[in-house]
Design a protein around this motif. Structure first.
Motif, PDB file in Angstrom:
ATOM      1  N   ARG A  33      12.093   5.815  -1.476  1.00 31.53           N
ATOM      2  CA  ARG A  33      12.081   7.187  -0.953  1.00 31.53           C
ATOM      3  C   ARG A  33      13.114   8.031  -1.697  1.00 31.53           C
ATOM      4  O   ARG A  33      12.860   9.168  -2.085  1.00 31.53           O
ATOM      5  CB  ARG A  33      12.381   7.157   0.558  1.00 31.53           C
ATOM      6  CG  ARG A  33      12.165   8.492   1.235  1.00 31.53           C
ATOM      7  CD  ARG A  33      12.511   8.435   2.687  1.00 31.53           C
ATOM      8  NE  ARG A  33      13.907   8.027   2.895  1.00 31.53           N
ATOM      9  CZ  ARG A  33      14.545   8.097   4.049  1.00 31.53           C
ATOM     10  NH1 ARG A  33      13.913   8.512   5.123  1.00 31.53           N
ATOM     11  NH2 ARG A  33      15.808   7.724   4.159  1.00 31.53           N
ATOM     12  N   LEU A  86       0.841  -1.209   0.000  1.00 29.35           N
ATOM     13  CA  LEU A  86       0.000   0.000   0.000  1.00 29.35           C
ATOM     14  C   LEU A  86       0.876   1.260   0.000  1.00 29.35           C
ATOM     15  O   LEU A  86       0.645   2.200  -0.767  1.00 29.35           O
ATOM     16  CB  LEU A  86      -0.931   0.000   1.215  1.00 29.35           C
ATOM     17  CG  LEU A  86      -1.950  -1.145   1.270  1.00 29.35           C
ATOM     18  CD1 LEU A  86      -2.739  -1.103   2.574  1.00 29.35           C
ATOM     19  CD2 LEU A  86      -2.885  -1.091   0.058  1.00 29.35           C
ATOM     20  N   LEU A  87       1.886   1.232   0.860  1.00 31.09           N
ATOM     21  CA  LEU A  87       2.769   2.404   0.979  1.00 31.09           C
ATOM     22  C   LEU A  87       3.505   2.686  -0.339  1.00 31.09           C
ATOM     23  O   LEU A  87       3.579   3.829  -0.795  1.00 31.09           O
ATOM     24  CB  LEU A  87       3.767   2.174   2.119  1.00 31.09           C
ATOM     25  CG  LEU A  87       4.814   3.261   2.328  1.00 31.09           C
ATOM     26  CD1 LEU A  87       4.166   4.564   2.800  1.00 31.09           C
ATOM     27  CD2 LEU A  87       5.872   2.826   3.360  1.00 31.09           C
ATOM     28  N   ARG A  94       2.902   7.278  -6.822  1.00 32.54           N
ATOM     29  CA  ARG A  94       1.780   7.830  -7.616  1.00 32.54           C
ATOM     30  C   ARG A  94       2.191   8.915  -8.603  1.00 32.54           C
ATOM     31  O   ARG A  94       1.549   9.084  -9.631  1.00 32.54           O
ATOM     32  CB  ARG A  94       0.657   8.328  -6.680  1.00 32.54           C
ATOM     33  CG  ARG A  94       1.018   9.568  -5.887  1.00 32.54           C
ATOM     34  CD  ARG A  94       0.113   9.770  -4.681  1.00 32.54           C
ATOM     35  NE  ARG A  94       0.467  10.971  -3.929  1.00 32.54           N
ATOM     36  CZ  ARG A  94       1.525  11.072  -3.126  1.00 32.54           C
ATOM     37  NH1 ARG A  94       2.341  10.055  -2.984  1.00 32.54           N
ATOM     38  NH2 ARG A  94       1.774  12.201  -2.490  1.00 32.54           N
ATOM     39  N   ASN A  95       3.264   9.683  -8.306  1.00 33.90           N
ATOM     40  CA  ASN A  95       3.633  10.777  -9.213  1.00 33.90           C
ATOM     41  C   ASN A  95       4.937  10.533  -9.959  1.00 33.90           C
ATOM     42  O   ASN A  95       5.538  11.466 -10.485  1.00 33.90           O
ATOM     43  CB  ASN A  95       3.748  12.095  -8.434  1.00 33.90           C
ATOM     44  CG  ASN A  95       2.398  12.544  -7.919  1.00 33.90           C
ATOM     45  OD1 ASN A  95       1.383  12.347  -8.594  1.00 33.90           O
ATOM     46  ND2 ASN A  95       2.370  13.101  -6.712  1.00 33.90           N
ATOM     47  N   VAL A 155       2.756   1.777  -3.432  1.00 28.98           N
ATOM     48  CA  VAL A 155       1.858   2.237  -4.505  1.00 28.98           C
ATOM     49  C   VAL A 155       1.589   3.725  -4.307  1.00 28.98           C
ATOM     50  O   VAL A 155       1.643   4.526  -5.256  1.00 28.98           O
ATOM     51  CB  VAL A 155       0.541   1.425  -4.517  1.00 28.98           C
ATOM     52  CG1 VAL A 155      -0.500   2.075  -5.415  1.00 28.98           C
ATOM     53  CG2 VAL A 155       0.801  -0.011  -4.970  1.00 28.98           C
ATOM     54  N   TYR A 156       1.355   4.109  -3.058  1.00 32.35           N
ATOM     55  CA  TYR A 156       1.093   5.522  -2.756  1.00 32.35           C
ATOM     56  C   TYR A 156       2.331   6.373  -3.082  1.00 32.35           C
ATOM     57  O   TYR A 156       2.229   7.414  -3.725  1.00 32.35           O
ATOM     58  CB  TYR A 156       0.705   5.660  -1.280  1.00 32.35           C
ATOM     59  CG  TYR A 156       0.481   7.088  -0.868  1.00 32.35           C
ATOM     60  CD1 TYR A 156      -0.681   7.768  -1.241  1.00 32.35           C
ATOM     61  CD2 TYR A 156       1.430   7.777  -0.117  1.00 32.35           C
ATOM     62  CE1 TYR A 156      -0.881   9.092  -0.880  1.00 32.35           C
ATOM     63  CE2 TYR A 156       1.243   9.098   0.245  1.00 32.35           C
ATOM     64  CZ  TYR A 156       0.088   9.752  -0.135  1.00 32.35           C
ATOM     65  OH  TYR A 156      -0.107  11.060   0.206  1.00 32.35           O
ATOM     66  N   MET A 157       3.511   5.902  -2.667  1.00 35.99           N
ATOM     67  CA  MET A 157       4.740   6.680  -2.902  1.00 35.99           C
ATOM     68  C   MET A 157       5.021   6.868  -4.394  1.00 35.99           C
ATOM     69  O   MET A 157       5.616   7.846  -4.808  1.00 35.99           O
ATOM     70  CB  MET A 157       5.949   5.960  -2.260  1.00 35.99           C
ATOM     71  CG  MET A 157       6.020   6.080  -0.758  1.00 35.99           C
ATOM     72  SD  MET A 157       7.260   4.944  -0.057  1.00 35.99           S
ATOM     73  CE  MET A 157       8.785   5.760  -0.488  1.00 35.99           C
TER      74      MET A 157
END
Ligand code: RET
Length: 278
Positions: A253, A49-50, A56-57, A52-54
């Motif tokens: 990150r 989940l993390l 996104r851009n 996929v969110y990270m």
């Protein structure tokens, strides 16, 4: 509980016959063993989940490729541990002892099988970060797959103790080739690509933790049996937390914050491969 048997009873078969439900119950009733699996299912779920969110851009194609490869690590992990808790990818096999005789051991062979998919993903992500060429990436990946499959053979061999350890040595030989690429070839590439700092951090983390796996195999229930099956499983599970989720988080990150640096990597033939995807 699974009983110990003598060699004469069990040398004929690869596995001592247990149904999948019996293996499932065997795992489920050992609270500590199943906790070593469930903790990874939970962490892998959160990591997916993390990440996929990270991601996104992320727009750069090489950075996207690093994301996909890295995202595969918790995806494979959640599948791997689901196989282990469900009793699908564990077996009880009769392992030969040094002094003669043999004992039934719960083997988590699904781990070795799924490493053959997850560890190449880690290497692909690291290679892309270092700006490797296709030859070095291919070398690292095939040697790594060789390491996992011969490790699987070591764990599943019941015919002779000597052959189990011969497989282990073969696996170590493949591992040396992977270490060579990680420690000698890619640091140089990463320097040229401008990613040396993050590459070296991840290289150190990877090499240190990956060395733990053969050590725990040797000490664990499939090797010298100094550790119990549950202790061995916890050792692998904890190594996994660092080698997969912490590794992946640090890498992604950095990639999110440094897409411009990643975008400027165009060394070797992989530069051309990823550029054509634009
Ligand atoms: C085995 C046993 C035989 C000798 C060697 C091994 C190495 C295993 C390694 C595993 C790494 C796994 C990771 C999984 C993440 O998903 C097969 C234990 C050398 C290095 C990082």
């Amino acid at each position: 509980m699974i009983e110990t048997t003598t060699a004469s009873e069990s040398t004929v078969a690869l596995t001592t016959e247990f149904t999948q439900s019996e293996l499932f119950t065997e795992v489920a009733t050992n609270t500590s063993l199943s906790a070593s699996f469930w903790i990874n299912i939970a962490l892998a779920g959160l990591a997916i989940l993390l990440f996929v969110y990270m991601g996104r851009n992320v727009t750069d194609s090489r950075a996207q490729l690093i994301f996909v490869a890295t995202l595969m690590v918790p995806l494979v992990s959640i599948s791997s541990y689901t196989g282990l808790v469900s009793g699908l990818t564990v077996s009880v096999i009769s392992v030969p002892y040094p002094g003669g005789g043999s004992g039934d051991v719960l083997i988590m062979w699904g781990r070795y099988l799924t490493w053959a998919l997850s560890t190449p993903m880690i290497l692909i992500a690291l290679g892309l970060l270092a700006g490797t060429n296709l030859t070095k990436l291919f070398t690292a990946v095939v040697m790594d797959i060789g390491m996992c499959i011969t490790g699987l053979a070591a764990a599943l061999t019941t015919s002779s103790l000597l052959l189990r350890w011969f497989w282990y040595l073969l696996s170590c030989a493949f591992f040396v080739a992977v270490l060579y690429v990680l420690l000698v070839e890619w640091p140089e590439d990463a320097r040229a690509a401008g990613t040396a700092e993050i590459f070296n951090t991840l290289k150190l983390l990877t090499v240190t933790l990956w060395l733990g796996y053969p050590i725990f195999w040797a000490l664990g229930s499939e090797g010298l049996a100094i550790l119990t099956t549950t202790q061995t499983s916890w050792a692998y599970s904890l190594l996994d937390v660092g080698a997969k989720y912490i590794f992946a988080f640090l890498l992604l990150r950095w990639v999110v914050a440094n897409q411009n640096v990643i975008g400027n990597i165009a060394s070797g033939s992989l530069g051309a491969v990823t550029a054509s995807a634009d």
